[in-house]
Design a protein around this motif. Structure first.
Motif, short mmCIF file in Angstrom:
data_model
loop_
_atom_site.label_atom_id
_atom_site.label_comp_id
_atom_site.label_asym_id
_atom_site.label_seq_id
_atom_site.Cartn_x
_atom_site.Cartn_y
_atom_site.Cartn_z
N PRO A 276 11.94 1.22 0.78
CA PRO A 276 12.09 -0.19 0.43
C PRO A 276 13.48 -0.46 -0.17
N GLU A 277 13.96 -1.67 -0.04
CA GLU A 277 15.22 -2.06 -0.65
C GLU A 277 15.14 -1.90 -2.17
N PRO A 278 16.26 -1.62 -2.82
CA PRO A 278 16.23 -1.49 -4.30
C PRO A 278 15.57 -2.68 -4.98
N ALA A 279 15.83 -3.89 -4.47
CA ALA A 279 15.23 -5.07 -5.09
C ALA A 279 13.71 -5.03 -4.97
N THR A 280 13.21 -4.53 -3.82
CA THR A 280 11.76 -4.40 -3.64
C THR A 280 11.19 -3.39 -4.61
N GLN A 281 11.87 -2.29 -4.79
CA GLN A 281 11.39 -1.27 -5.71
C GLN A 281 11.35 -1.80 -7.15
N ARG A 282 12.36 -2.57 -7.52
CA ARG A 282 12.37 -3.14 -8.88
C ARG A 282 11.22 -4.12 -9.04
N ARG A 283 10.95 -4.86 -7.99
CA ARG A 283 9.86 -5.84 -8.04
C ARG A 283 8.51 -5.15 -8.21
N ALA B 6 4.47 3.08 -11.29
CA ALA B 6 4.26 3.29 -9.85
C ALA B 6 5.38 4.14 -9.27
N SER B 7 5.12 4.72 -8.10
CA SER B 7 6.18 5.36 -7.30
C SER B 7 6.55 4.35 -6.22
N ASN C 120 8.59 4.99 -0.35
CA ASN C 120 7.64 4.92 0.76
C ASN C 120 7.12 6.31 1.08
N PRO C 121 5.83 6.63 0.87
CA PRO C 121 4.72 5.75 0.53
C PRO C 121 4.83 5.19 -0.90
N VAL C 122 4.37 3.95 -1.06
CA VAL C 122 4.32 3.32 -2.37
C VAL C 122 2.99 3.72 -3.02
N ASP C 123 3.08 4.44 -4.13
CA ASP C 123 1.88 4.82 -4.88
C ASP C 123 1.78 3.87 -6.06
N ALA C 124 0.93 2.84 -5.93
CA ALA C 124 0.78 1.84 -6.98
C ALA C 124 -0.25 2.26 -8.01
N VAL D 174 -1.65 -8.71 -5.28
CA VAL D 174 -0.93 -9.76 -4.55
C VAL D 174 0.57 -9.59 -4.72
N GLU D 175 1.02 -9.34 -5.93
CA GLU D 175 2.47 -9.22 -6.16
C GLU D 175 3.04 -7.98 -5.49
N ILE D 176 2.31 -6.88 -5.51
CA ILE D 176 2.79 -5.66 -4.85
C ILE D 176 2.85 -5.87 -3.34
N LEU D 177 1.79 -6.44 -2.78
CA LEU D 177 1.78 -6.70 -1.34
C LEU D 177 2.91 -7.66 -0.95
N ALA D 178 3.12 -8.68 -1.75
CA ALA D 178 4.16 -9.65 -1.45
C ALA D 178 5.54 -8.99 -1.47
N ALA D 179 5.75 -8.13 -2.45
CA ALA D 179 7.05 -7.45 -2.54
C ALA D 179 7.32 -6.62 -1.29
N ILE D 180 6.31 -5.89 -0.85
CA ILE D 180 6.49 -5.01 0.32
C ILE D 180 6.66 -5.84 1.59
N LEU D 181 5.80 -6.84 1.79
CA LEU D 181 5.87 -7.63 3.01
C LEU D 181 7.14 -8.47 3.09
N ASP D 182 7.72 -8.81 1.94
CA ASP D 182 8.99 -9.55 1.93
C ASP D 182 10.19 -8.65 2.23
N ASP D 183 9.99 -7.34 2.16
CA ASP D 183 11.12 -6.42 2.35
C ASP D 183 11.63 -6.50 3.78
N PRO D 184 12.94 -6.62 3.99
CA PRO D 184 13.47 -6.73 5.37
C PRO D 184 13.27 -5.48 6.21
N ASN D 185 12.97 -4.34 5.57
CA ASN D 185 12.74 -3.10 6.31
C ASN D 185 11.28 -2.93 6.74
N CYS D 186 10.43 -3.92 6.45
CA CYS D 186 8.99 -3.78 6.72
C CYS D 186 8.60 -4.54 7.98
#
Length: 710
Positions: A344-351, A359-360, A363-367, A379-391
């Motif tokens: 994930p992008e650094p911004a996604t990881q910070r989010r 969390a880790s 990728n894989p994201v261990d929440a 919801v916020e974790i899913l949104a962060a990942i789905l908003d990532d341009p690499n997803c």
């Protein structure tokens, strides 16, 4: 093109799959018998049309008025089920045709699966279909079912339980038992089925008919096909193209991948099995995706139906789990099936860390289990990942969490909220969960698959279906026959290369000589260093008899090598006819490929390309396509090779002339298509691909005539 005497694929199957009336020839009072089961099932499931039992020895069958003959029926039924002994089947079919019946299903066995006598009897059934225009399904088949219409033309024990729910999956199977088992699993999983059709020995209606009809059926969104073989290659290809043109994904379980499996298929269906790699090539060209089991067939078919048009944009997959161990399992399984796992992008990881600090976030994201604490956290974790341009797609692993009411109360609302926010993104779940929860998720457009390996394999299949949609349709091309080949081209390397050069395959300048002096003079004209090769129709493997000399640097060396080589060959193969010596330039560098064609018994001429030397055979890294191919498809073949990086400049190597290699593949494929009647195989080993811009050349070639490959 279809044979002129055969209907177009899918024509006439309405009477089998949407009949208004059904006659059962050989109807039995005993519901456990083959002739009794359809009568019982039609009544039990409430077929709304007329049911006409035909039995000359009964006035009534299972509470219905019976008729002594087909001629005595009050109307011509749309569909007749033939449940009589094999020796009476032809007579029953003739009576049905005379009465005006539009189609028949023949349960009777004892035809081509038993050998030559059975083949002749089966051919007689096919002749009735061709003469009368009445479509015949079978013989030796389990018939057909249309679920929503409650039309039952089968004796399958699967329906002794219940019908599957109506739904989007159409099942077309050559094997009756595999097809009915697929329908059984669909029912057990609560997966909806539109139609079920098994073709058996295919005296008339074949698997291409079934696929083509389902491609045009409004009730079917995804076609599940079970193939043992193919009896009419152009019809199958046309049917698969019809499905692709209609936007209907086709998922194929092709059995008989091994030599043992192919032999079993032949003995079971009286069919001739084609090369398994060629089937893969046909599926690749037509956009069908192959799976390896009935379970995978249903997993991918159902997932494709759930996704609809919203297939993954690419293979970049984000994995989300509450467990580090499951994350590792998912990553291993995803990588094994060709999914990409970008960070994930650094911004996604910070989010992600802002929601769950421990969390880790890679990728894989261990929440951790914290993602099940409250809906808003997930919801916020899913949104962060789905908003990532690499997803491109998110695979969420929930194990058995949905069996826990508290967690179900967290996950389902969160997933519903995410679907509303990201309606176009593919969000897939790996879940072992209760049926009602799974149904709720799939209703939201989220595919659910039970198991780590199954879920990643299904996701890879969805990606393959999406990729197939983006590949342009390539309808089969029919090449006119070429001019007859010079018989010499079927005997020696030199003449074979000249024939291939005339077809557009590049070769080096070379000449055949008959003395040491001629050899020296030819070498001087061509330029040093040169190669000498013996020319003999009796010696296809020249090196084994000392018939090749490499890297000769001057005229004197050439003259001496000429005489020495001839002496060695005469000693090693005294009976061989010697037609001279080939003098050719010695070339170095480049990448060696093996390029060839063969005549497949089912699909006709095919072209293949792979890394040369021992690698093609040892590594099984070969791309195959039906011939002919154009240069664009030839380039796709090259890019599909595991060894493509070797051509593409891996580890600082110079890039090879891939475009020239593609032109050579296309030219050879056209030659194979035009010479299909005379040529069984062509072997170019090697095709030397030089550095970019320097071309490619065939350094050796062998053309094998049809009479040498029965």
């Amino acid at each position: 093109m279809t044979s002129p005497q055969r209907p177009a694929p899918g024509a006439g199957l309405d009477a089998i799959l949407r009949p208004r009336s059904i006659a059962v020839i050989g109807a039995s009072q005993d519901a456990t018998k083959i002739g009794g089961r359809p009568v019982q099932l039609l009544q039990r499931f409430g077929f709304p049309g007329a049911i006409y039992p035909v039995n000359p020895r009964a006035a009534e069958v299972q509470g219905l008025p019976a008729f002594a003959s087909v001629a005595a029926l009050p109307e011509a039924p749309d569909l007749a089920i033939i449940a009589v002994a094999a020796e009476h089947a032809a007579t029953a079919l003739e009576e049905c045709a005379a009465r005006g019946c539009r189609a028949t299903v023949v349960f009777s066995s004892g035809f081509a699966e038993l050998g030559a006598e059975g083949e002749a009897a089966q051919a007689a059934l096919g002749a009735i279909a061709a003469r009368t225009g009445m479509r015949i399904l079978g013989p030796n088949c389990l018939g057909a079912v249309s679920v929503a219409e409650r039309s039952i033309a089968t004796f399958s024990i699967v329906l002794e339980g219940a019908l599957p729910p109506p739904g989007p999956l159409g099942i077309a199977s050559q094997s009756g038992n595999l097809g009915s088992y697929t329908m059984l699993l669909a029912r057990e999983r609560g997966i909806g089925v539109s139609r079920f059709l098994t073709t058996g020995n295919e005296c008339d209606v074949d698997i291409a008919d079934a696929i083509a009809w389902l491609a045009q059926d409004d009730a079917t969104r995804v076609v599940l096909a079970v193939l043992e073989t193919c009896r009419d290659a152009p019809r199958l290809i046309q049917a698969l193209e019809m499905a692709r043109g209609a936007g209907k994904p086709v998922v194929v379980l092709k059995i008989g991948a091994t030599a043992a499996g192919q032999a079993a298929a032949a003995s079971h269906t009286g069919a001739l099995a084609g090369s398994d790699a060629v089937f893969d090539a046909v599926f690749a060209r037509t956009g069908a995706v192959r799976v390896g089991s009935v379970e995978a067939l249903l997993d991918l078919g159902h997932a494709a139906a759930v996704c609809g048009e919203a297939l993954p944009r690419g293979r970049r997959t984000m994995l989300l789990t509450a467990s580090g161990g499951f994350g590792v399992l998912l990553a291993d399984a995803a990588t094994a099936v060709g999914l990409d796992l970008p960070a994930p992008e650094p911004a996604t990881q910070r989010r992600i860390l802002s929601v769950v600090p421990f969390a880790s976030p890679r990728n894989p994201v261990d929440a951790t289990a914290q993602m099940g604490a409250r809906p808003e956290v997930l919801v916020e974790i899913l949104a962060a990942i789905l908003d990532d341009p690499n997803c491109d797609v998110l695979l969420l692993q929930l194990a058995a969490s949905l069996y826990v009411p508290r967690l179900r109360g967290v996950f389902l609302p969160a997933l519903k909220a995410m679907r509303e926010k990201h309606p176009g993104k593919v969000l897939m779940l790996s879940v072992h969960g209760p049926a009602d929860a799974v149904a709720e998720l799939t209703a939201l457009g989220m595919p659910v698959v039970d198991g780590v390996n199954a879920s990643t394999a299904t996701l890879a299949g969805l990606c393959a279906l999406a990729e197939a949609r983006r590949v342009p349709l390539r309808p089969a091309v029919t090449m006119p026959p070429g001019a007859p080949l010079d018989t010499a081209a079927l005997r020696t390397e030199a003449a074979a290369k000249q024939a291939l050069a005339a077809a557009g395959v590049p070769i080096l300048p070379e000449c055949v000589v008959h003395s040491a002096a001629e050899a020296a003079a030819a070498a001087t004209r061509l330029g040093f260093p040169v190669v000498l090769k013996i020319v003999s129709a009796d010696l296809p493997h020249k090196t084994e008899v000392g018939g090749v000399v490499l890297d000769l640097a001057d005229a004197a060396a050439v003259a001496a090598a000429h005489d020495t080589m001839l002496a060695q060959v005469r000693t090693a193969a005294p009976q061989a006819r010697l037609d001279g010596v080939l003098v050719a330039p010695m070339v170095r560098g480049g990448v060696e490929l093996i390029l060839g064609t063969k005549r497949d018994p089912v699909f006709g001429p095919v072209v293949l390309i792979g890394l040369g030397g021992i690698f093609a055979e040892v590594l099984q890294d070969v791309a195959v396509r039906p011939a002919p191919v154009d240069e664009a498809e030839a380039l796709e073949m090259l890019r599909s090779l595991k060894a493509f990086p070797v051509l593409d400049g891996a580890r600082g190597r110079p890039k090879a002339d891939i475009a020239a290699a593609a032109r050579a593949v296309a030219a050879l494929s056209r030659f194979a298509a035009q010479q299909a009647a005379a040529v069984a195989e062509v072997d170019i080993n090697p095709l030397l691909v030089r550095a970019e811009g320097e071309g490619a050349v065939a350094l050796d070639a062998l053309i094998i005539p049809v009479e040498d490959r029965p």
